[in-house]
Design a protein around this motif. Structure first.
Motif: not given
Length: 71
Positions: A38-39, A41-42, A45-46
């Motif tokens: 998740v880290s 992917l974040l 994305l951001f």
């Protein structure tokens, strides 16, 4: 700067650990598998960080391991 690091780092760790106490152990272990994915992917994305082939393969292996543990 130190106060920001303390709030984000320590606060996040405390909330994460509190959340882990409220779920069964086998699900908590799956959460620890998924956290770095998740880290990453974040970050993609951001923060527009590149996700290389090795990282994508590693993420897939971590998700597969998490699914195996949860089963």
């Amino acid at each position: 700067m130190i106060a920001g690091a303390a709030v984000c780092g320590l606060g996040g760790a405390l909330l994460f650990n509190r959340g882990l106490r409220s779920v069964p152990a086998h699900l908590a272990s799956v959460l620890t598998f998924i956290e770095p994915v998740v880290s990453a992917l974040l970050g993609v994305l951001f923060l527009h960080q590149p996700l290389g082939l090795t990282a994508a393969i590693g993420a897939a292996l971590m998700l597969a391991g998490g699914a195996w543990v949860a089963a």
